[in-house]
Design a protein around this motif. Structure first.
Motif, short mmCIF file in Angstrom:
data_model
loop_
_atom_site.label_atom_id
_atom_site.label_comp_id
_atom_site.label_asym_id
_atom_site.label_seq_id
_atom_site.Cartn_x
_atom_site.Cartn_y
_atom_site.Cartn_z
N PHE A 1 0.87 -1.11 -0.10
CA PHE A 1 0.08 -0.25 0.13
C PHE A 1 0.81 1.28 -0.04
O PHE A 1 0.43 2.32 -0.42
N TYR A 2 1.97 1.20 0.57
CA TYR A 2 2.94 2.34 0.89
C TYR A 2 3.71 2.54 -0.37
O TYR A 2 4.31 3.77 -0.67
N LEU A 3 3.84 1.77 -1.38
CA LEU A 3 4.89 1.82 -2.31
C LEU A 3 4.51 3.14 -3.30
O LEU A 3 5.43 3.71 -3.79
N PRO A 4 3.25 3.61 -3.57
CA PRO A 4 3.12 4.54 -4.78
C PRO A 4 3.40 5.90 -3.86
O PRO A 4 3.78 6.66 -4.63
N GLN A 5 3.75 5.65 -2.52
CA GLN A 5 3.85 6.99 -1.74
C GLN A 5 5.29 7.38 -2.03
O GLN A 5 5.77 8.59 -1.73
N VAL A 6 6.18 6.24 -2.47
CA VAL A 6 7.67 6.67 -2.34
C VAL A 6 8.14 7.19 -3.68
O VAL A 6 9.11 7.58 -4.03
N LEU A 7 7.29 6.98 -4.80
CA LEU A 7 7.65 7.31 -6.03
C LEU A 7 7.39 8.90 -6.13
O LEU A 7 6.71 9.43 -5.57
N PRO A 8 8.53 9.53 -7.26
CA PRO A 8 8.12 11.03 -7.43
C PRO A 8 6.83 11.03 -8.16
O PRO A 8 6.43 10.23 -8.94
N VAL A 9 6.20 11.84 -7.71
CA VAL A 9 4.42 11.89 -7.78
C VAL A 9 4.41 12.26 -9.23
O VAL A 9 3.20 11.78 -9.92
N VAL B 1 -2.30 7.30 -5.00
CA VAL B 1 -1.11 7.88 -4.57
C VAL B 1 -1.19 7.72 -3.03
O VAL B 1 -0.05 7.58 -2.22
N GLN B 2 -2.19 8.07 -2.59
CA GLN B 2 -2.13 8.69 -1.30
C GLN B 2 -2.51 7.48 -0.12
O GLN B 2 -2.22 7.72 1.13
N ILE B 3 -3.13 6.59 -0.48
CA ILE B 3 -3.87 5.35 0.49
C ILE B 3 -2.69 4.98 1.43
O ILE B 3 -3.06 4.47 2.59
N GLY B 4 -1.59 4.79 1.18
CA GLY B 4 -0.35 4.28 1.76
C GLY B 4 -0.15 5.15 3.01
O GLY B 4 0.12 4.43 4.21
N TYR B 5 -0.41 6.31 2.99
CA TYR B 5 0.15 6.85 4.17
C TYR B 5 -0.73 6.92 5.34
O TYR B 5 -0.15 6.65 6.48
N LEU C 1 -6.91 -8.21 -2.44
CA LEU C 1 -7.51 -7.70 -3.67
C LEU C 1 -7.13 -6.20 -3.68
O LEU C 1 -6.72 -5.77 -4.70
N THR C 2 -7.24 -5.47 -2.78
CA THR C 2 -7.06 -4.00 -2.77
C THR C 2 -5.68 -3.76 -2.97
O THR C 2 -5.10 -3.08 -3.73
N ALA C 3 -4.62 -4.56 -2.35
CA ALA C 3 -3.25 -4.59 -2.43
C ALA C 3 -3.02 -4.89 -3.96
O ALA C 3 -2.12 -3.97 -4.51
N ALA C 4 -3.50 -5.76 -4.79
CA ALA C 4 -3.42 -5.94 -6.04
C ALA C 4 -3.82 -5.05 -6.81
O ALA C 4 -3.16 -4.54 -7.96
N LEU C 5 -5.15 -4.27 -6.52
CA LEU C 5 -5.34 -3.16 -7.26
C LEU C 5 -4.30 -1.98 -7.28
O LEU C 5 -4.12 -1.68 -8.23
N VAL C 6 -3.71 -1.88 -6.29
CA VAL C 6 -2.57 -0.87 -5.94
C VAL C 6 -1.56 -1.24 -7.15
O VAL C 6 -0.72 -0.32 -7.64
N LEU C 7 -1.29 -2.58 -7.31
CA LEU C 7 -0.05 -3.04 -7.77
C LEU C 7 -0.24 -3.03 -9.27
O LEU C 7 0.62 -3.12 -10.11
N VAL C 8 -1.72 -3.02 -9.94
CA VAL C 8 -1.82 -3.36 -11.29
C VAL C 8 -1.09 -2.27 -12.21
O VAL C 8 -0.34 -2.77 -13.17
N PRO C 9 -1.26 -1.05 -12.02
CA PRO C 9 -0.50 -0.03 -12.75
C PRO C 9 0.98 -0.36 -12.89
O PRO C 9 1.42 -0.23 -13.97
N PHE C 10 1.79 -0.92 -11.97
CA PHE C 10 3.20 -1.20 -11.87
C PHE C 10 3.40 -2.51 -12.90
O PHE C 10 4.17 -2.51 -13.74
#
Lengths: 291, 282
Positions: A110-118, A167-171, B24-33
């Motif tokens: 969940f936190y992964l998108p938070q570390v990317l350059p936005v 982007v925000q969910i992980g925070y 499932l929610t985690a998978a949705l987060v990963l899909v774009p990657f």
């Protein structure tokens, strides 16, 4: 060597000089520029409050703040609510019944998108949502046809909101999980013995216990939502037809594309005022809640 | 949820439902990657023939190579490392000096000073950017890495001062008194007693300043216009502006651009999550 407190002032000197040069003087200069008409070349011409009265009549200015409200929903309200549920599920159910490693793996995801350059996240999503991008490929595959998601004024803002939620969910998840670590497990055990179900425990123990963190999350995310720039630049540049413009992009555009420096400075000052007012409002509410 | 069923998660199926929903929610987060990685390794012909959702026909590195060459990526990496690294070190030193005077020195008016730093942290960069841009042109620092280093050292240290001042406000008095008895002056006390004690907080700040600065976009967009000074996020953004990139290069570029931060995240995951928390509780 002196033992008094005066000797400590020396340690503030580098900070004071740097702060004056990079924050105080530019902020003062911005305030001054907001009272002038200036294209960036030649001398600024003093026009008093004209920029501000023009601002209040500017349709785009009001649109930009309406869009900010949408950003607050996408960056504060939705992530905080989902974050509460996810962190409670990770801590209460997954961490305890499936082991802490599963929980921390999911937390990291969940936190992964938070570390990317936005802005990189913005460009990735910009491609996904392009007419020839992956989202439309899915649409075609399941027979929904395709759509120019970011090019249509009706769908552009909802799409930007979607990206910001991602982007925000992980925070909030990370902060709430850390907060839950410090909750006394006896509280939960006592509640369980009393026969409280999961939702009852969530409402009676979890929510009140992590209130300070909830407060910090909503305050910092609200400020971030008011300031948002990179994703807008990368996804839509405020378009189509100002459908996704926000105050920071509006100011940037006035400064560097339209060469209306005074007007841009007024927009930036107005944004500063809103941010400070919102922050003070938050702090007041918090103080009242603590009493 | 009923009282008759106090803990339906201990043995019941409900816990599996929760696990599946969260996963499932985690998978949705990963899909774009996943979609990005899949398309980064395609050839343009493969992409235009089979679309973005198909598995790559063969594993191609051309997109990555094209992007790397086109933006001279090694130069961007170096710029990002120099800028973010300098800001991290200088920002921590500046925060420490300020916080020493405020938290331990307890100089008069410290509450107001801390409030001022907090305010500086809230001010949107838009309200500083044009004067900073004009000043940079005037001093000849425009389009130099140094301009961005100076600006972010101050901006980051506004937050660092606020955080460290409250940490140092609760510094154990006994340690300071022992140092004074040993005849240590303030300067010695700072580096021999205070710094070693708060080292964990300092390293969290260091890592945060580094990653925040690495990810910055707005001020670098204004200040760094030249190929030779731009950072990793800017390189991708400015190329996207040209509309020259095909889909595979876009994906390859996004992949290369986010790889350093992901590696950084994997190495410092513990510190980062601890850091977010330190910031939240203070």
């Amino acid at each position: 060597m002196t033992r008094g407190k005066a000797g400590y002032w020396w340690y503030l000197l580098p900070g004071a000089v740097a702060f004056t040069a990079v924050v105080a003087v530019p902020f003062g200069a911005n305030l001054y520029l907001s009272l002038t008409k200036w294209s960036g070349i030649g001398d600024p011409r003093w026009i008093g409050l004209d920029n501000y009265s023009r601002l209040l009549r500017d349709e785009v200015f009001w649109t930009s703040f309406r869009n900010t409200a949408a950003m607050v929903i996408a960056m504060v309200v939705v992530p905080t609510l989902i974050g509460l549920l996810l962190s409670a599920a990770l801590f209460d159910v997954i961490g305890r019944r499936f082991g802490p490693r599963t929980a921390s793996f999911l937390r990291a995801t969940f936190y992964l998108p938070q570390v990317l350059p936005v802005v990189v996240a913005g460009i990735l999503w910009g491609w996904l949502l392009r007419p020839d991008g992956a989202v439309n490929a899915v649409g075609r595959a399941i027979g929904l046809g395709e759509h120019d998601w970011l090019g249509d004024p009706k769908t552009a803002l909802p799409m930007v909101m979607l990206v910001m939620i991602w982007v925000q969910i992980g925070y909030p998840v990370v902060i709430f999980l850390a907060a839950l670590q410090r909750v006394d497990p006896d509280l939960y055990e006592a509640a369980e013995i009393d026969g409280a179900g999961w939702f009852a425990r969530f409402r009676a123990i979890t929510l009140p216990q992590i209130r300070p963190e909830t407060f910090v999350v909503t305050l910092t995310c609200t400020i971030a939502a008011l300031k948002v720039f990179g994703p807008i630049w990368a996804l839509t540049r405020g378009g189509p037809d100002n459908a996704t413009t926000v105050p920071s992009y509006f100011a940037y555009n006035a400064f560097f594309n339209k060469l209306q420096v005074g007007y841009g400075a007024a927009v930036a000052t107005a944004l500063t005022l809103v941010i400070v007012a919102v922050s003070i409002g938050f702090l007041k509410v918090q103080r009242r809640a603590e009493e | 949820m009923s009282r008759a069923d106090p803990d339906r998660f201990r043995q019941g199926k409900a816990r599996w439902v929760v696990l599946v929903l969260v996963a499932l929610t985690a998978a949705l987060v990963l899909v774009p990657f996943a979609v990005m990685v899949m398309n980064a390794f395609k050839s343009p012909a493969d992409y235009s023939g089979n679309g973005p959702l198909a598995w790559p026909e063969s594993f191609q590195l051309d997109g990555l190579k094209t992007y790397w060459r086109q933006v001279q990526f090694e130069g961007k990496l170096l710029n990002s490392v120099v800028i973010a690294g300098s800001v991290a070190v200088l920002g921590v030193v500046l925060s420490l000096l300020n916080a020493y005077a405020l938290g331990i020195g307890r100089v008069r008016g410290r509450l107001w000073i801390v409030a001022l730093f907090l305010l500086a942290n809230m001010i949107p960069q838009e309200a500083l950017v044009y004067p900073l841009y004009a000043m940079a042109k005037w001093t000849g620092l425009y389009n130099s890495r140094l301009s961005v280093i100076i600006i972010f050292t101050v901006i980051q240290s506004a937050f660092g001062t606020y955080l460290l001042a409250s940490v140092l406000g609760t510094f154990p008095k006994a340690l300071l008194e022992a140092a004074a008895l040993d005849g240590a002056g303030r300067w010695t006390t700072l580096w021999r007693v205070v710094v070693p004690t708060v080292r964990p907080t300092l390293s969290v700040l260091l890592i945060f300043f580094f990653i925040w600065t690495w990810n910055e976009f707005f001020i670098p967009l204004v200040m760094l216009i030249d190929n030779s000074t731009q950072t990793v996020p800017l390189a991708l953004a400015s190329l996207q502006g040209d509309r020259l990139m095909d889909a595979t290069t876009t994906n390859a570029g996004a992949l290369i651009s986010l790889l350093p931060t992901v590696v950084f995240f994997l190495i410092f995951q513990r510190t980062l999550t601890r850091g977010v928390t330190v910031g939240a509780v203070k």
